[in-house]
Design a protein around this motif. Structure first.
Motif, short mmCIF file in Angstrom:
data_model
loop_
_atom_site.label_atom_id
_atom_site.label_comp_id
_atom_site.label_asym_id
_atom_site.label_seq_id
_atom_site.Cartn_x
_atom_site.Cartn_y
_atom_site.Cartn_z
N ARG A 1 0.83 -1.21 0.00
CA ARG A 1 0.00 0.00 0.00
C ARG A 1 0.87 1.26 0.00
NH1 ARG A 1 -3.83 2.89 3.96
NH2 ARG A 1 -5.29 3.78 2.48
N ALA A 2 1.92 1.27 0.82
CA ALA A 2 2.81 2.42 0.86
C ALA A 2 3.50 2.61 -0.49
CB ALA A 2 3.86 2.25 1.97
N LYS A 3 3.94 1.52 -1.09
CA LYS A 3 4.60 1.60 -2.40
C LYS A 3 3.62 2.12 -3.45
CE LYS A 3 7.38 -1.11 -5.57
NZ LYS A 3 8.00 -2.41 -5.83
N ALA A 4 2.37 1.66 -3.39
CA ALA A 4 1.36 2.12 -4.35
C ALA A 4 1.09 3.61 -4.19
CB ALA A 4 0.07 1.32 -4.18
N VAL A 5 1.01 4.09 -2.96
CA VAL A 5 0.77 5.52 -2.72
C VAL A 5 1.91 6.34 -3.29
CG1 VAL A 5 0.66 7.30 -0.91
CG2 VAL A 5 -0.73 5.24 -0.71
N LEU A 6 3.14 5.91 -3.04
CA LEU A 6 4.29 6.66 -3.54
C LEU A 6 4.38 6.61 -5.06
CD1 LEU A 6 6.96 5.63 -0.89
CD2 LEU A 6 5.79 7.83 -1.10
N THR A 7 4.09 5.46 -5.64
CA THR A 7 4.14 5.31 -7.10
C THR A 7 3.06 6.13 -7.78
OG1 THR A 7 5.04 3.08 -6.85
CG2 THR A 7 4.08 3.63 -8.98
N GLU A 8 1.83 6.06 -7.26
CA GLU A 8 0.71 6.79 -7.87
C GLU A 8 0.82 8.29 -7.70
OE1 GLU A 8 -2.96 5.13 -6.46
OE2 GLU A 8 -2.38 3.11 -7.08
N ARG B 1 3.81 9.99 -7.66
CA ARG B 1 5.22 10.28 -7.96
C ARG B 1 5.43 11.76 -8.29
NH1 ARG B 1 10.21 7.62 -8.70
NH2 ARG B 1 11.61 9.42 -8.84
N ALA B 2 4.52 12.36 -9.03
CA ALA B 2 4.68 13.77 -9.41
C ALA B 2 4.69 14.66 -8.16
CB ALA B 2 3.56 14.19 -10.36
N VAL B 3 3.82 14.38 -7.22
CA VAL B 3 3.77 15.16 -5.97
C VAL B 3 5.06 14.93 -5.17
CG1 VAL B 3 2.49 15.59 -3.84
CG2 VAL B 3 1.26 14.99 -5.94
N LEU B 4 5.49 13.69 -5.12
CA LEU B 4 6.72 13.35 -4.41
C LEU B 4 7.92 14.08 -5.02
CD1 LEU B 4 7.98 11.59 -2.18
CD2 LEU B 4 8.21 9.78 -3.88
N ASP B 5 7.97 14.12 -6.36
CA ASP B 5 9.05 14.84 -7.04
C ASP B 5 9.01 16.34 -6.74
OD1 ASP B 5 10.05 12.49 -8.11
OD2 ASP B 5 9.04 12.76 -10.04
N LEU C 1 0.86 22.05 -0.76
CA LEU C 1 1.26 21.17 -1.86
C LEU C 1 0.24 20.05 -2.05
CD1 LEU C 1 3.27 20.10 -3.99
CD2 LEU C 1 4.40 18.88 -2.13
N LEU C 2 -0.16 19.43 -0.96
CA LEU C 2 -1.12 18.32 -1.04
C LEU C 2 -2.50 18.79 -1.47
CD1 LEU C 2 -0.07 16.31 2.14
CD2 LEU C 2 0.56 15.86 -0.24
N ALA C 3 -2.90 19.98 -1.01
CA ALA C 3 -4.22 20.50 -1.36
C ALA C 3 -4.32 20.90 -2.82
CB ALA C 3 -4.56 21.70 -0.47
N THR C 4 -3.21 21.33 -3.42
CA THR C 4 -3.23 21.78 -4.81
C THR C 4 -2.81 20.68 -5.78
OG1 THR C 4 -0.96 22.63 -4.63
CG2 THR C 4 -2.78 24.18 -4.19
N SER C 5 -2.62 19.48 -5.27
CA SER C 5 -2.21 18.35 -6.10
C SER C 5 -3.30 17.29 -6.13
CB SER C 5 -0.93 17.72 -5.54
OG SER C 5 0.10 18.67 -5.47
N ASP C 6 -3.25 16.48 -7.15
CA ASP C 6 -4.19 15.37 -7.27
C ASP C 6 -3.61 14.15 -6.56
OD1 ASP C 6 -6.31 13.76 -8.06
OD2 ASP C 6 -5.36 13.26 -9.98
N VAL C 7 -3.75 14.13 -5.24
CA VAL C 7 -3.19 13.04 -4.43
C VAL C 7 -4.19 11.88 -4.42
CG1 VAL C 7 -2.39 12.38 -2.14
CG2 VAL C 7 -1.91 14.66 -3.01
N ARG C 8 -3.68 10.70 -4.74
CA ARG C 8 -4.53 9.50 -4.79
C ARG C 8 -4.13 8.57 -3.66
NH1 ARG C 8 -3.15 10.77 -9.99
NH2 ARG C 8 -1.43 9.31 -9.96
N MET C 9 -5.13 8.05 -2.97
CA MET C 9 -4.90 7.08 -1.90
C MET C 9 -4.89 5.67 -2.48
SD MET C 9 -4.60 8.84 0.86
CE MET C 9 -4.75 7.57 2.07
N ALA C 10 -4.12 4.81 -1.87
CA ALA C 10 -4.13 3.40 -2.28
C ALA C 10 -5.31 2.71 -1.61
CB ALA C 10 -2.82 2.73 -1.87
N PRO C 11 -5.94 1.78 -2.30
CA PRO C 11 -7.06 1.08 -1.70
C PRO C 11 -6.61 0.21 -0.53
CG PRO C 11 -6.45 0.05 -3.78
CD PRO C 11 -5.63 1.29 -3.64
N ILE C 12 -7.48 0.08 0.43
CA ILE C 12 -7.18 -0.81 1.57
C ILE C 12 -7.57 -2.21 1.14
CG2 ILE C 12 -7.77 -1.37 3.96
CD1 ILE C 12 -8.29 1.61 4.38
#
Length: 102
Positions: A57-64, A66-70, A90-101
């Motif tokens: 799940r953590a890997k999926a969040v970081l991968t999905e 990636r643009a925000v992380l960069d 940064l998080l509010a102005t970005s399209d942050v996607r959560m990984a499914p549980i």
């Protein structure tokens, strides 16, 4: 989580292992094992499963995201620190996607 609070689908809502004694010389409270080797193996499997799920799940969040992380990495390279308000912006102005549980 699995033995102390009974949070396991496989083992059910049951706490395993009895806590005993007081803390002595910085040691944690010891747990007396009151279950079989088979149950201990099931506990190990459940713990491994929970850790594997959390890792995926953590890997999926970081991968999905990636643009925000960069973008965050670039902010840190430029300024060395990012405060809570800047991170929230940064998080509010970005399209942050959560990984499914799972």
């Amino acid at each position: 989580m699995v033995t102390r609070f009974g949070m396991s689908d496989r083992l059910g809502p049951v706490a395993l292992g009895r806590s005993q004694g007081n803390m002595f010389l910085g040691r944690d409270i010891a747990a007396e094992r009151d279950f079989s080797e088979e149950t201990a193996a099931a506990i190990d499997d459940e713990v491994r499963n929970l850790v594997d799920q959390a890792y995926r799940r953590a890997k999926a969040v970081l991968t999905e995201n990636r643009a925000v992380l960069d973008r965050l990495a670039q902010m840190l390279i430029e300024r060395e620190t990012v405060d809570a308000e800047e991170l929230q912006d940064l998080l509010a102005t970005s399209d942050v996607r959560m990984a499914p549980i799972a």
